[in-house]
Design a protein around this motif. Structure first.
Motif, PDB file in Angstrom:
ATOM      1  N   ALA A   1       4.358  10.405 -10.982  1.00 28.72           N
ATOM      2  CA  ALA A   1       3.506   9.523 -11.785  1.00 28.72           C
ATOM      3  C   ALA A   1       3.976   8.080 -11.702  1.00 28.72           C
ATOM      4  N   PHE A   2       5.287   7.880 -11.830  1.00 32.82           N
ATOM      5  CA  PHE A   2       5.788   6.500 -11.840  1.00 32.82           C
ATOM      6  C   PHE A   2       6.013   5.948 -10.438  1.00 32.82           C
ATOM      7  N   GLN A   3       6.076   6.829  -9.431  1.00 31.43           N
ATOM      8  CA  GLN A   3       6.028   6.336  -8.051  1.00 31.43           C
ATOM      9  C   GLN A   3       4.655   5.739  -7.762  1.00 31.43           C
ATOM     10  N   ILE A   4       3.609   6.416  -8.242  1.00 30.28           N
ATOM     11  CA  ILE A   4       2.251   5.894  -8.052  1.00 30.28           C
ATOM     12  C   ILE A   4       2.098   4.560  -8.785  1.00 30.28           C
ATOM     13  N   LEU A   5       2.567   4.516 -10.019  1.00 32.43           N
ATOM     14  CA  LEU A   5       2.441   3.284 -10.811  1.00 32.43           C
ATOM     15  C   LEU A   5       3.290   2.147 -10.253  1.00 32.43           C
ATOM     16  N   SER A   6       4.276   2.471  -9.423  1.00 31.80           N
ATOM     17  CA  SER A   6       5.101   1.414  -8.824  1.00 31.80           C
ATOM     18  C   SER A   6       4.364   0.688  -7.695  1.00 31.80           C
ATOM     19  N   GLN A   7       3.241   1.260  -7.245  1.00 26.48           N
ATOM     20  CA  GLN A   7       2.425   0.594  -6.217  1.00 26.48           C
ATOM     21  C   GLN A   7       1.547  -0.448  -6.902  1.00 26.48           C
ATOM     22  N   PRO A   8       1.641  -1.722  -6.537  1.00 25.48           N
ATOM     23  CA  PRO A   8       0.880  -2.776  -7.226  1.00 25.48           C
ATOM     24  C   PRO A   8      -0.619  -2.482  -7.332  1.00 25.48           C
ATOM     25  N   ASP A   9      -1.210  -1.891  -6.279  1.00 25.71           N
ATOM     26  CA  ASP A   9      -2.650  -1.614  -6.298  1.00 25.71           C
ATOM     27  C   ASP A   9      -3.040  -0.543  -7.299  1.00 25.71           C
ATOM     28  N   CYS A  10      -2.060   0.235  -7.759  1.00 27.93           N
ATOM     29  CA  CYS A  10      -2.338   1.356  -8.665  1.00 27.93           C
ATOM     30  C   CYS A  10      -1.685   1.180 -10.037  1.00 27.93           C
ATOM     31  N   ASN A  11      -1.105   0.030 -10.299  1.00 29.17           N
ATOM     32  CA  ASN A  11      -0.358  -0.161 -11.544  1.00 29.17           C
ATOM     33  C   ASN A  11      -1.282  -0.610 -12.672  1.00 29.17           C
TER      34      ASN A  11
END
Length: 416
Positions: free
Chosen positions: A241-251
């Motif tokens: 979950a937080f790997q995904i949120l670490s991507q600027p386009d998905c934060n």
């Protein structure tokens, strides 16, 4: 040939120039097509070569995504090694927006909602609607395009398991949304609490491999080793979950200051970890001690309630109408049987409730409904009496129906 006037000559030159430009563009397009074709061919060859390295593929030989998952689970290789999974492989324009009707928006607020009727892009639009309808996009300045990208990435990071898949993620989140509406939780909780509840529901089973914690620990998988046998799957769901949120386009939390992000991160992790059924007794007992004198100004009380709410939503299928709930039992048993077959093949312990030779649908459900679901929902009912008709009564009816089915099964076995 007579000489052209200067005007006609200039016009003729312009026409020639335009024709030349069109030919040039055509050649460039052809070159681009050739380049794309060549790249596709190279990628296909690479995929083919990777596929040749895999042994004993159980299912879906031609499904590249499942093939990658099979490699990961069989070889115990690192989960999510390919960071491309963390950002959506489709851009937002190719996410076909489903326009929700008034009837759909009203149905979404009810526990009776039938998720089997909807395609992934429609479920994505429904999730998007929930975030807007609850005021989360407005109140937390969430970029609507980022919300779309985040939801796409969430979808792409759920595996095609029989049960623990994106549709299950949607059902859990939709049930959370319906509980927020039915119990008027926005009058009791802060908007941050509501954001944590919804986001934890969306993320709670990310990249689930289809084999539970018991298997991970007994098989000494890479996940069990990484997390020291302590809720390995739930810890993994949080990490993804937080790997995904670490991507600027998905934060979707990019507008949060560090303290607010720390709060949402800790809250989300706490709730996802609470979905480990090994902690069921501990969490429910803690809630029972608080419910008779529940205090919404007490942070510990509120956190405990949120933990119970996500637990309710995670295992809420039997709250739904029979025709919606029963297919989920088949899906869960299919996943259980896949695991127990593997455990037998690998010489690992097999739980009786997962063994295809020992379990039936009624025996699988009766104990779970009587001793897990009904006691938990009845405890929540002390705080929210309005869930009795919408949630607790359907559970009682489901228990009665499965007990009748068991009696029929028993009678038939006696005749045989």
């Amino acid at each position: 040939m007579p000489a052209l006037s200067s005007d006609k000559e200039e016009l003729f030159q312009n026409v020639l120039t335009q024709v030349a430009e069109q030919f040039s563009r055509a050649f460039k397009i052809n070159e681009l097509k050739t380049e794309v074709t060549n790249r596709l061919t190279m990628l296909e060859k690479r995929v083919e070569l990777e596929g040749m390295k895999v042994v004993e593929i159980e299912k879906c030989r031609n499904d590249i995504k499942k093939l990658r998952e099979e490699m990961a689970s069989r070889n115990n290789s690192n989960f999510l090694e390919d960071n491309k999974k963390l950002t959506p492989y489709r851009d937002v324009p190719s996410y076909p927006k489903y326009h929700l009707s008034k009837e759909t928006m009203e149905a979404l607020r009810l526990p009776t909602f039938d998720a089997w009727q909807w395609e992934p892009n429609e479920m994505l639009s429904c999730l998007e609607h929930m975030y807007h309808d609850l005021g989360l996009v407005r109140d937390f300045s969430i970029n609507p395009i980022t919300l779309k990208r985040w939801l796409l990435s969430i979808h792409d990071n759920y595996r095609n398991n029989p049960f623990h898949n994106f549709r299950h993620c949607f059902c859990v989140t939709q049930m959370m949304y319906s509980m927020i509406c039915l119990c008027s939780l926005q009058e009791k909780f802060t908007q941050m609490d509501v954001l944590v509840l919804m986001t934890a529901a969306v993320c709670h089973d990310l990249d689930h491999p289809g084999f539970n914690n018991t298997y991970q620990i007994n098989a000494r998988t890479e996940l069990a080793v990484r997390y020291n046998d302590i809720s390995p799957l739930e810890n993994h769901h949080c990490a993804v979950a937080f790997q995904i949120l670490s991507q600027p386009d998905c934060n979707i939390f990019s507008s949060f200051d560090p303290e607010a992000f720390k709060q949402i991160r800790q809250g989300t992790i706490t709730l996802i970890l609470a979905t480990d059924m090994a902690r069921h007794g501990e969490i429910l007992d803690s809630f029972k001690q608080k419910v008779d004198s529940f205090d919404y100004t007490n942070e510990e009380h509120v956190t405990c309630l949120k933990m119970v709410l996500i637990k309710c939503c995670d295992i809420s299928n039997e709250v739904r109408p029979m025709e919606v709930a029963e297919p989920w039992v088949d899906c869960l048993l299919e996943e259980y049987f896949m695991q127990s077959d593997r455990e037998k093949a690998e010489g690992l312990p097999v739980a009786p409730f997962m063994d295809r030779e020992k379990v039936t649908k009624p025996t699988a459900q009766i104990g779970f409904i009587k001793f897990v679901l009904i006691p938990m929902f009845e405890t929540v009912m002390k705080l929210f009496p309005q869930i009795e008709e919408a949630m607790v009564q359907p559970l009682r009816e489901s228990r009665d129906r499965y007990e009748e089915l068991k009696q029929i099964d028993d009678a038939m076995n006696e005749v045989e």
